[in-house]
Design an enzyme around this catalytic site. Structure first.
Site, short mmCIF file in Angstrom:
data_model
loop_
_atom_site.label_atom_id
_atom_site.label_comp_id
_atom_site.label_asym_id
_atom_site.label_seq_id
_atom_site.Cartn_x
_atom_site.Cartn_y
_atom_site.Cartn_z
N LYS A 10 10.82 55.22 -6.51
CA LYS A 10 10.11 54.19 -5.74
C LYS A 10 8.67 54.20 -6.18
O LYS A 10 8.12 55.23 -6.59
CB LYS A 10 10.18 54.50 -4.23
CG LYS A 10 10.08 53.28 -3.36
CD LYS A 10 11.39 52.51 -3.31
CE LYS A 10 11.35 51.38 -2.28
NZ LYS A 10 12.66 50.73 -2.13
N GLY A 48 11.65 42.59 12.69
CA GLY A 48 11.23 42.14 11.37
C GLY A 48 12.14 41.05 10.85
O GLY A 48 13.29 41.32 10.49
N VAL A 49 11.65 39.81 10.83
CA VAL A 49 12.46 38.69 10.35
C VAL A 49 11.80 38.08 9.12
O VAL A 49 11.55 36.88 9.03
CB VAL A 49 12.70 37.63 11.46
CG1 VAL A 49 13.82 38.09 12.37
CG2 VAL A 49 11.45 37.35 12.27
N GLY A 50 11.51 38.94 8.16
CA GLY A 50 11.05 38.50 6.85
C GLY A 50 12.23 38.09 6.00
O GLY A 50 13.22 37.55 6.50
N VAL A 109 14.75 39.69 4.40
CA VAL A 109 16.07 40.23 4.75
C VAL A 109 16.41 39.94 6.21
O VAL A 109 17.51 39.48 6.53
CB VAL A 109 16.13 41.75 4.49
CG1 VAL A 109 17.45 42.33 5.01
CG2 VAL A 109 15.98 42.04 3.00
#
Length: 350
Positions: A80, A185-187, A189
Site C-alpha cells: 500500500k 460513507g457513500v463515496g 463504493v
C-alpha cells in the site's frame, strides 16, 4: 519514530519514505509481502495529521492486502502507499509524476492502483513515469457495458454479495426486502453499494462527511441521513462501514444496534481484540479483507487478461468464502477475523 517498533509492523519486507521537493510529494510505500507475487495495493491520498498516522495506515493496509489476495486465491502479494496531502487541494500533475517515479524505483515489487483520494485519471498521470500502476484500461463492465479501470463497481458487488451471505447465515433469509442497512460513507463504493441494496428493497440510513455525497444518496434512494459520529449506532440490521478504518473500538462496539457488520472499509477493527468483542456481543462480523476483495480481484484480472464473466464469478465467490468463515467461527467459538486470518496465512506462509 521506528518502523520496527510500530505496533502495526508485521515483518513487512520494505517500507519506503518518499520525498520530492519541487512537487511537495511526501509519501510512504509499504510492502508487506511478495511471497505470492508483486505487492499490489492502492495509492491513498489523505490529509493525515502527522507522519505517524500515515505510517500506521500504510502498514495496516499493506498487511491487509497480503491477506486479501491470499484469501481470494490471487497470485499477488500485499502493499500500500499513502500520499500525505489533501486530494482536493494538494494534488497536481507534478506530484503524481513524482509518485510514479517513486514507484518505478522499486522495480515492480510494488504495483499501485486506485484508492481513496485517487482516481483513474491520476493513475494515468503516474503511468507516464512508471510501468507499475494498474487499473487504467477501459474494459467490459460487470453489467455488460464498458467502464474505466475504476475497481469500485467490483468492490461494491463483492460487499453486496457478502451482505447476502451474512444475512443468510444470521437471519436464515435469502431476500433483502425491508432489511435496514446503515452505510457509513457513500463515496464511489458506498454509493454503488447503496444502489444495489436499494434495488434489492433494503431501507437505507447513510452518512458522509462530504455533503454532496450525502445529498445524492438521500435524493436517489430515499435514504435517511445520519450524523457521521452516530451512524454506527443507527437502529439497523446491518452496519456497513465504507469509509476509513478503525471504526470498531471500545466506544462504538457497545453502541452497535446492528446484528451484522459488513462493509467495504479496510481495517475496520481498531485492534485485533475487537473481533472478540463483536463475537461476545453476538454481532456477526464479515472480515473486511474477505468481503471487500472485489476491487483487487478486478485489478488482478486486468493484469491476467481475464474477462468480465470471470471477474464476476470470482467476486461472487466472496459469498461462499464468508459462509465458510462464519460456519467455522461458529462451530469453534472463535472470532470471524481470526478464522479468516488462519485461512489466509495457510496460503501465505504454508
Amino acid at each position: 519514530m521506528s518502523v520496527f517498533t510500530d505496533p502495526d509492523f508485521d515483518g513487512h519486507e520494505q517500507v519506503v519514505h518518499c520525498h520530492e521537493r519541487a512537487s511537495g510529494l511526501h509519501a510512504i510505500i509499504a510492502i508487506h509481502s511478495t511471497r505470492l507475487g508483486p505487492a499490489l495495493g492502492g495509492i491513498r491520498m489523505y490529509p493525515y495529521a502527522d507522519e505517524a498516522g500515515a505510517l500506521n495506515d500504510a502498514l495496516r493496509l499493506a498487511r491487509g492486502m497480503s491477506y486479501k489476495s491470499a484469501l481470494a486465491g490471487l497470485p499477488l502479494g500485499g502493499g500500500k502507499s499513502v500520499i500525505l496531502g489533501d486530494p482536493r487541494r494538494d494534488k497536481t500533475p507534478a506530484l503524481l509524476h513524482a509518485m510514479g517515479e517513486a514507484i518505478e524505483r522499486l522495480g515492480g515489487r510494488y504495483v499501485g492502483a486506485e484508492d481513496s483520494g485517487t482516481a483513474v485519471a491520476d493513475l494515468q498521470l503516474m503511468a507516464q513515469t512508471t510501468a507499475h500502476v494498474t487499473g487504467l484500461q477501459d474494459k467490459p463492465g460487470l453489467d455488460g457495458g464498458v467502464r474505466s479501470g475504476d475497481p469500485s463497481p467490483a468492490t461494491a458487488l463483492g460487499v453486496f454479495t457478502g451482505i447476502r451471505a451474512a444475512v443468510r447465515h444470521r437471519f436464515g433469509r435469502e431476500d433483502l426486502a425491508g432489511l435496514r442497512v446503515a452505510i457509513q460513507g457513500v463515496g464511489s463504493v458506498g454509493h454503488r453499494l447503496a444502489q444495489l441494496l436499494h434495488a434489492a428493497g433494503a431501507t437505507l440510513f447513510v452518512s458522509d462527511v462530504w455533503a454532496p455525497n450525502l445529498e445524492r444518496a438521500v435524493q436517489e434512494f430515499g435514504a435517511e441521513p445520519v450524523a457521521p459520529d452516530r451512524i454506527h449506532a443507527a437502529p439497523v440490521d446491518v452496519y456497513a462501514p465504507c469509509a476509513l478504518g478503525a471504526v470498531l473500538d471500545d466506544v462504538t462496539i457497545p453502541q452497535l444496534r446492528a446484528a451484522i457488520v459488513a462493509g467495504a472499509a479496510n481495517n475496520q477493527l481498531a485492534q485485533a481484540r475487537h473481533g472478540e468483542a463483536l463475537r461476545a456481543r453476538g454481532v456477526l462480523y464479515a472480515p473486511d479483507y474477505a468481503i471487500n476483495a472485489g476491487g483487487i480481484i478486478d485489478v488482478c484480472a486486468e493484469r491476467l487478461g481475464e474477462d468480465a464473466a470471470g471477474v464476476r464469478a470470482r467476486v461472487e465467490r466472496i459469498g461462499a468464502t464468508l459462509t465458510a468463515i462464519f460456519e467455522q467461527a461458529e462451530s469453534e467459538g472463535l472470532p470471524t477475523q481470526l478464522v479468516a486470518d488462519r485461512l489466509a496465512e495457510r496460503r501465505l506462509y504454508g
